[in-house]
Design a protein around this motif. Structure first.
Motif, PDB file in Angstrom:
ATOM      1  N   ASP A  25       0.818  -1.218   0.000  1.00  0.00           N
ATOM      2  CA  ASP A  25       0.000   0.000   0.000  1.00  0.00           C
ATOM      3  C   ASP A  25       0.849   1.264   0.000  1.00  0.00           C
ATOM      4  O   ASP A  25       0.423   2.304  -0.509  1.00  0.00           O
ATOM      5  N   GLY A  26       2.048   1.192   0.549  1.00  0.00           N
ATOM      6  CA  GLY A  26       2.905   2.364   0.572  1.00  0.00           C
ATOM      7  C   GLY A  26       3.375   2.787  -0.803  1.00  0.00           C
ATOM      8  O   GLY A  26       3.742   3.955  -1.011  1.00  0.00           O
ATOM      9  N   ALA A  27       3.357   1.870  -1.753  1.00  0.00           N
ATOM     10  CA  ALA A  27       3.798   2.180  -3.113  1.00  0.00           C
ATOM     11  C   ALA A  27       2.635   2.530  -4.032  1.00  0.00           C
ATOM     12  O   ALA A  27       2.821   3.257  -5.021  1.00  0.00           O
ATOM     13  N   LEU A  28       1.441   2.012  -3.710  1.00  0.00           N
ATOM     14  CA  LEU A  28       0.302   2.197  -4.598  1.00  0.00           C
ATOM     15  C   LEU A  28      -0.989   2.140  -3.795  1.00  0.00           C
ATOM     16  O   LEU A  28      -1.174   1.239  -2.979  1.00  0.00           O
ATOM     17  N   ARG A  29      -1.880   3.098  -4.039  1.00  0.00           N
ATOM     18  CA  ARG A  29      -3.143   3.158  -3.302  1.00  0.00           C
ATOM     19  C   ARG A  29      -4.336   2.699  -4.126  1.00  0.00           C
ATOM     20  O   ARG A  29      -5.426   2.497  -3.582  1.00  0.00           O
ATOM     21  N   GLN A  30      -4.165   2.569  -5.424  1.00  0.00           N
ATOM     22  CA  GLN A  30      -5.251   2.120  -6.290  1.00  0.00           C
ATOM     23  C   GLN A  30      -4.647   1.294  -7.415  1.00  0.00           C
ATOM     24  O   GLN A  30      -3.427   1.343  -7.644  1.00  0.00           O
ATOM     25  N   PRO A  31      -5.446   0.507  -8.124  1.00  0.00           N
ATOM     26  CA  PRO A  31      -4.896  -0.351  -9.174  1.00  0.00           C
ATOM     27  C   PRO A  31      -4.186   0.445 -10.273  1.00  0.00           C
ATOM     28  O   PRO A  31      -4.545   1.594 -10.561  1.00  0.00           O
ATOM     29  N   ALA A  32      -3.227  -0.167 -10.856  1.00  0.00           N
ATOM     30  CA  ALA A  32      -2.498   0.428 -11.972  1.00  0.00           C
ATOM     31  C   ALA A  32      -2.218  -0.663 -13.000  1.00  0.00           C
ATOM     32  O   ALA A  32      -2.384  -1.861 -12.725  1.00  0.00           O
ATOM     33  N   VAL A  33      -1.808  -0.252 -14.176  1.00  0.00           N
ATOM     34  CA  VAL A  33      -1.460  -1.215 -15.223  1.00  0.00           C
ATOM     35  C   VAL A  33      -0.194  -0.721 -15.924  1.00  0.00           C
ATOM     36  O   VAL A  33      -0.023   0.471 -16.156  1.00  0.00           O
TER      37      VAL A  33
END
Length: 212
Positions: free
Chosen positions: A8-16
């Motif tokens: 979660d510290g690197a990303l808070r929502q989905p990415a592609v």
């Protein structure tokens, strides 16, 4: 196409993120450079919001080998044909173009390095031949038996070296032209390699709880 869980510290929502292979060819079709690039963004409202190169690299560095739940993977994959495909392809194409522009100076430098290296080799060869021709003791040696065939062979060897030395300037010009043609007019092409969905760990955990 695959998916990975990200802290979660690197990303808070989905990415592609999409990876592509960039190949740069020269005027003669020779392959001058090849590497793998990446482009991607956040998935917001089912659509792609393109991210900076540094952000994408950070997400990939933080990604684990863990797969998100099947339900999350199916939901994200369903977005691909209509909402993500074209936008991500354009982002990858843009990244390929930027990388090519950043490499143009380097490619020109490599061309000159190859030309200089080839010149150094031929110049060294020329000096070696000239030193051999200047070795009068070698060419004036007499056979113990004074055989005509040996004298003719020695004369033929000397003439061959003289001819080779005479042809070196033309060879230098020909090789220089060939190298410059090889590196001339570099052009990039890129090919898609893979697509990776990145899912925050908390989102993956929530989906697992809901699936129980």
């Amino acid at each position: 196409m695959t998916a990975r869980i990200v802290p979660d510290g690197a990303l808070r929502q989905p990415a592609v993120v999409a990876h592509g292979r960039v190949v740069i060819t020269g005027g003669s079709g020779a392959r001058l450079h090849e590497e793998v690039i990446a482009a991607g963004g956040l998935i917001e409202g089912g659509k792609l919001s393109v991210a900076k190169k540094e952000e994408v690299e950070g997400w990939l560095a933080a990604a684990t080998d863990d797969l998100p739940p099947e339900s999350v993977r199916a939901e994200l994959t369903a977005l691909w044909p209509d909402n993500l495909d074209a936008r991500l392809s354009r982002a990858l194409n843009t990244q390929a173009g930027r990388r090519f522009r950043s490499l143009q100076t380097l490619l020109a430098k490599r061309c000159e390095e190859e030309v200089d290296g080839m010149r150094a080799v031929l110049e060294d060869l020329g000096r070696s031949i000239q030193d051999r021709l200047d070795d009068t003791g070698h060419w004036q040696q007499e056979s113990l038996f004074d055989v005509d065939d040996e004298r003719r062979q020695l004369r033929a060897d000397r003439e061959a070296l003289q001819e080779r030395l005479r042809r070196l300037p033309q060879l230098l010009e020909t090789e220089t032209d060939a190298l410059r043609r090889r590196w001339a007019d570099p052009a990039p092409r890129w090919f898609p390699v893979s697509v990776t969905f990145l899912v925050p760990r908390s989102l993956a955990a929530t989906a697992r709880q809901e699936n129980r």
